[in-house]
Design a protein around this motif. Sequence first.
Motif, PDB file in Angstrom:
ATOM      1  N   THR A 181       0.825  -1.207   0.000  1.00 59.79           N
ATOM      2  CA  THR A 181       0.000   0.000   0.000  1.00 59.79           C
ATOM      3  C   THR A 181       0.854   1.250   0.000  1.00 59.79           C
ATOM      4  O   THR A 181       0.570   2.216  -0.703  1.00 59.79           O
ATOM      5  N   TYR A 182       1.900   1.220   0.787  1.00 59.19           N
ATOM      6  CA  TYR A 182       2.775   2.387   0.819  1.00 59.19           C
ATOM      7  C   TYR A 182       3.408   2.609  -0.550  1.00 59.19           C
ATOM      8  O   TYR A 182       3.573   3.731  -1.004  1.00 59.19           O
ATOM      9  N   VAL A 233      -3.416   4.097 -11.422  1.00 61.16           N
ATOM     10  CA  VAL A 233      -3.099   4.699 -10.129  1.00 61.16           C
ATOM     11  C   VAL A 233      -3.300   6.199 -10.260  1.00 61.16           C
ATOM     12  O   VAL A 233      -2.720   6.839 -11.133  1.00 61.16           O
ATOM     13  N   LEU A 234      -4.117   6.710  -9.400  1.00 62.42           N
ATOM     14  CA  LEU A 234      -4.433   8.129  -9.411  1.00 62.42           C
ATOM     15  C   LEU A 234      -3.165   8.980  -9.383  1.00 62.42           C
ATOM     16  O   LEU A 234      -2.182   8.624  -8.763  1.00 62.42           O
ATOM     17  N   THR A 254       2.100   1.898  -3.352  1.00 59.89           N
ATOM     18  CA  THR A 254       1.075   2.497  -4.202  1.00 59.89           C
ATOM     19  C   THR A 254       0.919   3.977  -3.898  1.00 59.89           C
ATOM     20  O   THR A 254       0.812   4.808  -4.802  1.00 59.89           O
ATOM     21  N   LEU A 255       0.926   4.280  -2.623  1.00 61.24           N
ATOM     22  CA  LEU A 255       0.798   5.676  -2.223  1.00 61.24           C
ATOM     23  C   LEU A 255       1.955   6.497  -2.799  1.00 61.24           C
ATOM     24  O   LEU A 255       1.774   7.613  -3.283  1.00 61.24           O
ATOM     25  N   LEU A 256       3.133   5.914  -2.758  1.00 61.27           N
ATOM     26  CA  LEU A 256       4.305   6.626  -3.274  1.00 61.27           C
ATOM     27  C   LEU A 256       4.228   6.728  -4.788  1.00 61.27           C
ATOM     28  O   LEU A 256       4.625   7.721  -5.381  1.00 61.27           O
ATOM     29  N   GLN A 257       3.699   5.689  -5.387  1.00 57.30           N
ATOM     30  CA  GLN A 257       3.526   5.698  -6.835  1.00 57.30           C
ATOM     31  C   GLN A 257       2.544   6.799  -7.203  1.00 57.30           C
ATOM     32  O   GLN A 257       2.744   7.547  -8.148  1.00 57.30           O
ATOM     33  N   ARG A 258       1.510   6.894  -6.407  1.00 62.96           N
ATOM     34  CA  ARG A 258       0.507   7.917  -6.635  1.00 62.96           C
ATOM     35  C   ARG A 258       1.134   9.301  -6.527  1.00 62.96           C
ATOM     36  O   ARG A 258       0.777  10.205  -7.263  1.00 62.96           O
ATOM     37  N   GLN A 259       2.049   9.452  -5.598  1.00 59.45           N
ATOM     38  CA  GLN A 259       2.703  10.749  -5.433  1.00 59.45           C
ATOM     39  C   GLN A 259       3.797  10.952  -6.470  1.00 59.45           C
ATOM     40  O   GLN A 259       4.479  11.958  -6.464  1.00 59.45           O
ATOM     41  N   ARG A 260       3.985   9.959  -7.301  1.00 59.81           N
ATOM     42  CA  ARG A 260       5.026  10.042  -8.326  1.00 59.81           C
ATOM     43  C   ARG A 260       6.397  10.276  -7.690  1.00 59.81           C
ATOM     44  O   ARG A 260       7.154  11.143  -8.134  1.00 59.81           O
TER      45      ARG A 260
END
Lengths: 348, 348
Positions: A113-114, B47-48, A116-122
């Motif tokens: 999940t983290y 991914v958003l 993904t979150l980081l991926q989301r933040q690019r």
Amino acid sequence: MTVTLADVAARAQVSPATVSRVLNGNYPVAASTRERVLRAVDELDYVLNGPASALAAATSDLVGILVNDIADPFFGIMAGAIQSEIGGPGGRAGGERLGVVCNTGGSPERELTYLTLLQRQRAAAVVLTGGAVEDAPHQAAMAAKLRKLADAGTRIVLCGRPPSPETGAIALTFDNRGGGKELTEHLIGLGHRRLGYIAGPEERTTTRHRLEGHRAALAAHGIEEDPRWTVHGRYDRRSGYEATLELLRRDPSLTAVVAANDSVALGACAALRDSGLRIPDDVSVAGFDDLPFSIDAVPALTTVRLPLAEAGARAGRIAMGREEPPPGGIATVRGELMVRGSSGAPRG
Amino acid sequence: MTVTLADVAARAQVSPATVSRVLNGNYPVAASTRERVLRAVDELDYVLNGPASALAAATSDLVGILVNDIADPFFGIMAGAIQSEIGGPGGRAGGERLGVVCNTGGSPERELTYLTLLQRQRAAAVVLTGGAVEDAPHQAAMAAKLRKLADAGTRIVLCGRPPSPETGAIALTFDNRGGGKELTEHLIGLGHRRLGYIAGPEERTTTRHRLEGHRAALAAHGIEEDPRWTVHGRYDRRSGYEATLELLRRDPSLTAVVAANDSVALGACAALRDSGLRIPDDVSVAGFDDLPFSIDAVPALTTVRLPLAEAGARAGRIAMGREEPPPGGIATVRGELMVRGSSGAPRG
DNA sequence: ACTTGGATAGAAAGCGCTTGCTGCAACGCT
DNA sequence: AGCGTTGCAGCAAGCGCTTTCTATCCAAGT
């Protein structure tokens, strides 16, 4: 409402484009103009809008640092070293990045999940520290995720974690196997033949490698291992305490206890003392990592020192592209045996 | 290149707006449509884009956690507790936020810079942990920055740090003064009259409060303090070791050493042992915080337990708006005296 | 004197998402 | 049957920045 680039531009009597260029310093701007802009920025107390600039530039200044347990100095030390190299504050001006440490608690889902979150933040880069979980599906999921991140331009560095060939991530791996072997050989050299081993959680690379090193040492010296001599637990003192009691129950004749790490070793020491045994006279104890408090144990802990801060700093630099990755993208970081008071020759 | 909202929309045969609404779940969408969208998201592995959505929505899902020293379990424990409440992974679905911990290293500049970085990211909340630096200009700068953040909608929570009245931040403060007093009173009760004190770095609220508590206890019992009995140092074991040697040099007749925290106390123990003194027979030692390893000192450390994890969790919840702030925005968290083997009656 | 080119600055087109508003069925009411 | 509701979905206008391309100015080249 909040001050924007345009406000600064208006105040400095230049176009927004110019302000942007001054702020990014990646385009020639006349000194006088620059100064005017900077003054306006100052007067208006302007702070760049991170999301907006990340969106427009398609890059972000976030760098993720994943740790298994933030309350454990093992990770704290690495994270601190990484973060200080990431720059953020303290680093040299210019590439001011935000090094963010994320605590997975050792949970595979949270790890993913983290990510993904980081991926989301690019995120610009991600550093994963410590051992990996050895569950096949999870490893596949991780590899896929890492590959996707890498494809999106995120630099991936593993620090204290085995290489992940599929992903092409840079890896600085700790030689847990070698360290474990050396440690146990030290004990064997002292004369020990019946050694208990308190391993970390199962399905963890670190756990497995250290245990393998231990067993390799035993095998190399023709010592046949009794399965009762190994107990698995968590990487904390409590677990070490309980495991030691269990070990003692299974075989009271053990003359040494090797722990998965220093915290576990401390728990082991406590359990031995509470059982009326002296260290190292009755039982020798050894840890792993050489965290700062290990030297304060009484007697001081024999352990394997891992250069956590150095490795972390290097990982940080590589993540920032400020240091060449090791040849082949993989480097092995060795530990150093620290012989101290907790280990001695067995009785008799 | 990378998959965008529009791609998902096309695939699900809906408008981008609908996809956004499905993803945010803040607007009614027919079940069948939602499902179609979710399938498309899944199939495309979408991914958003965080920055884009933060920009458009003018809110971000970042929550900053500032710590003075990430390698110190004192902060690690709090940070871990905060982060686990922040949600991020592990929290309930929906408000998936990225709790990021930033290591200031105790440096005022880095503290400010991190705050700016978080402001730039338009962080949803910021939690500042541990003691503050007591330099007037810096405090003013901090207050101004915090106020600005608050004005921009960032929730500010102080955890283990004194209230900052100017900023209106929520504060969960540790009762360092009370704990320090109680600890020293315990020692006085045991019969000690000559107590050395190893304080933390100067100009730190935590240092000052603990020291004030210590002095209040002395004063309350009519003990006049010798200025030579106080030494300042860092919050680490090394410093405790050196300070203890210095204390002993200044006045070898001391019967107790009170340390600024547990790590320092451990260093003190080592110095005493190396000086041939027994604990507590010759000299009693006391720490502060009750970190996990304190119980493993030999003898176990008398100290003041601070509910770090509980306080952190609460701070996290308040930062997320999931718990009511305490009345007046300020709560005092008390410590609990833990009497253990390192303190005893003085000789004679 | 006229062209060329280097050095700066500005105009404007997005980056990928959110959201207020509009559109349009299907529904229930009098 | 006529009309206000209700429930969903789409349109389109940004959010605040970066960056390509173009315009301008002035010193240098011939």
